[in-house]
Design a protein around this motif. Structure first.
Motif, mmCIF file in Angstrom:
data_model
loop_
_atom_site.group_PDB
_atom_site.id
_atom_site.type_symbol
_atom_site.label_atom_id
_atom_site.label_comp_id
_atom_site.label_asym_id
_atom_site.label_seq_id
_atom_site.Cartn_x
_atom_site.Cartn_y
_atom_site.Cartn_z
ATOM 1 N N ARG A 14 25.873 41.117 40.274
ATOM 2 C CA ARG A 14 25.650 41.044 41.604
ATOM 3 C C ARG A 14 26.943 40.348 42.155
ATOM 4 O O ARG A 14 27.445 39.077 41.510
ATOM 5 C CB ARG A 14 24.705 40.058 42.013
ATOM 6 N N GLU A 36 34.183 49.864 46.613
ATOM 7 C CA GLU A 36 34.584 50.004 45.109
ATOM 8 C C GLU A 36 33.386 49.728 44.055
ATOM 9 O O GLU A 36 33.297 50.219 43.183
ATOM 10 C CB GLU A 36 36.035 49.330 44.863
ATOM 11 N N LEU A 87 30.289 48.858 45.105
ATOM 12 C CA LEU A 87 29.309 49.771 45.187
ATOM 13 C C LEU A 87 29.161 51.157 44.421
ATOM 14 O O LEU A 87 28.216 51.485 43.809
ATOM 15 C CB LEU A 87 28.998 50.109 46.841
ATOM 16 N N GLU A 88 30.385 51.708 44.588
ATOM 17 C CA GLU A 88 30.492 53.014 43.829
ATOM 18 C C GLU A 88 30.617 52.690 42.261
ATOM 19 O O GLU A 88 30.165 53.746 41.619
ATOM 20 C CB GLU A 88 32.034 53.903 44.209
ATOM 21 N N ASN A 89 30.716 51.821 41.859
ATOM 22 C CA ASN A 89 30.607 51.240 40.444
ATOM 23 C C ASN A 89 29.183 50.924 40.045
ATOM 24 O O ASN A 89 29.261 50.497 38.890
ATOM 25 C CB ASN A 89 31.793 50.316 39.956
ATOM 26 N N GLY A 90 28.342 51.049 40.857
ATOM 27 C CA GLY A 90 26.974 50.411 40.749
ATOM 28 C C GLY A 90 26.704 49.065 40.657
ATOM 29 O O GLY A 90 25.544 48.649 40.120
ATOM 30 N N HIS A 91 27.326 48.255 41.423
ATOM 31 C CA HIS A 91 26.957 46.888 41.327
ATOM 32 C C HIS A 91 26.252 46.571 42.706
ATOM 33 O O HIS A 91 26.373 47.281 43.749
ATOM 34 C CB HIS A 91 28.322 46.027 41.294
ATOM 35 N N GLU A 92 25.614 45.435 42.720
ATOM 36 C CA GLU A 92 25.140 44.829 44.028
ATOM 37 C C GLU A 92 26.142 44.235 44.529
ATOM 38 O O GLU A 92 26.927 43.107 44.209
ATOM 39 C CB GLU A 92 23.675 43.981 43.581
ATOM 40 N N ARG A 151 24.256 50.649 51.671
ATOM 41 C CA ARG A 151 24.013 50.006 50.559
ATOM 42 C C ARG A 151 24.053 48.585 50.189
ATOM 43 O O ARG A 151 23.670 48.101 49.129
ATOM 44 C CB ARG A 151 24.342 50.868 49.536
#
Length: 225
Positions: A2, A18, A20-25, A43
């Motif tokens: 997060r 960047e 968000l694209e790597n799957g982070h909150e 998102r």
């Protein structure tokens, strides 16, 4: 992971994309209503608030964040956000944007900054890195660890060319972390030989940089013999 980003301008939003694209909150915080672009980054979480105020950071739940990024265009605000994030909320990693080079000396552990990112310094480092052979180029400063990410392109006539990495007596408090060779990233091992033209990336203590440059630079090494 997060991540809270203070400052939802072009820089803050670009970082958010960047992450968000790597799957982070990602939580973006900004006090200017026109920067709250929910449709642009649906998102992400958004908070209209002043990140320099404790009440705002309480609302943001900053204590639940793994990383805080102070990315506003105001160095004073970035320092305040960094200090609050580290001292009041115990955020493990604090990254701060430096807008004006004259203020860079302030962005250190005393202000809660783990990593200070100065765009002018990065741009000058990239220019130096592109044209310098045998000269040590400081790419990034890690405040908390009192170390820098530095780069040196090994001259073709350097004495260490052909020497395996494990046989080199590197200065204390330095670590070779990557070798850029022929468009590839090489993870160094003790048995890898050094080649002329290798771009060597080190994490090094500031007081060891000159020793490292002398060791790797052909002219400095030869003049000391």
């Amino acid at each position: 992971m997060r991540v809270a980003i203070a400052g939802a301008g072009n820089v803050g939003r670009s970082i958010a994309v960047e992450l968000l694209e790597n799957g982070h909150e990602v939580l973006l915080i900004d006090k200017e209503p026109h920067r709250i672009a929910v449709d642009e980054l649906p998102r992400a979480e958004w908070l209209l608030a002043d990140a320099c105020e404790i009440a705002s950071l309480d609302e943001a739940g900053l204590q639940r964040c793994n990383v805080a990024i102070a990315a506003t265009g105001d160095d004073k605000a970035n320092l305040v956000v960094s200090l609050l994030a580290k001292t009041e909320y115990g955020v493990p990693r604090v990254v701060a944007r430096v807008n004006h080079p004259k203020n860079e000396w302030l962005f250190n552990e005393a202000w809660g900054v783990d990593v200070a990112v100065s765009t002018p310094r990065l741009m000058s480092a990239l220019v130096e890195e592109a044209v310098s052979v045998g000269d040590l180029v400081r790419v990034l400063r890690f405040s908390q660890g009192e170390a820098n990410l530095v780069e040196l392109t090994l001259p073709a006539d350097a004495p260490l060319v052909g020497t395996v990495i494990g046989a080199v007596e590197w200065p204390e408090d330095t670590a070779l972390v990557a070798v850029l060779r022929g468009g590839r990233v090489v993870v160094p091992t003790p048995d890898d030989p050094l080649e002329g033209g290798d771009e060597l990336l080190f994490v090094a203590a500031p007081d060891r940089e000159q020793q490292l440059e002398d060791l790797l630079n052909a002219e400095a090494s030869q003049s000391s013999n």
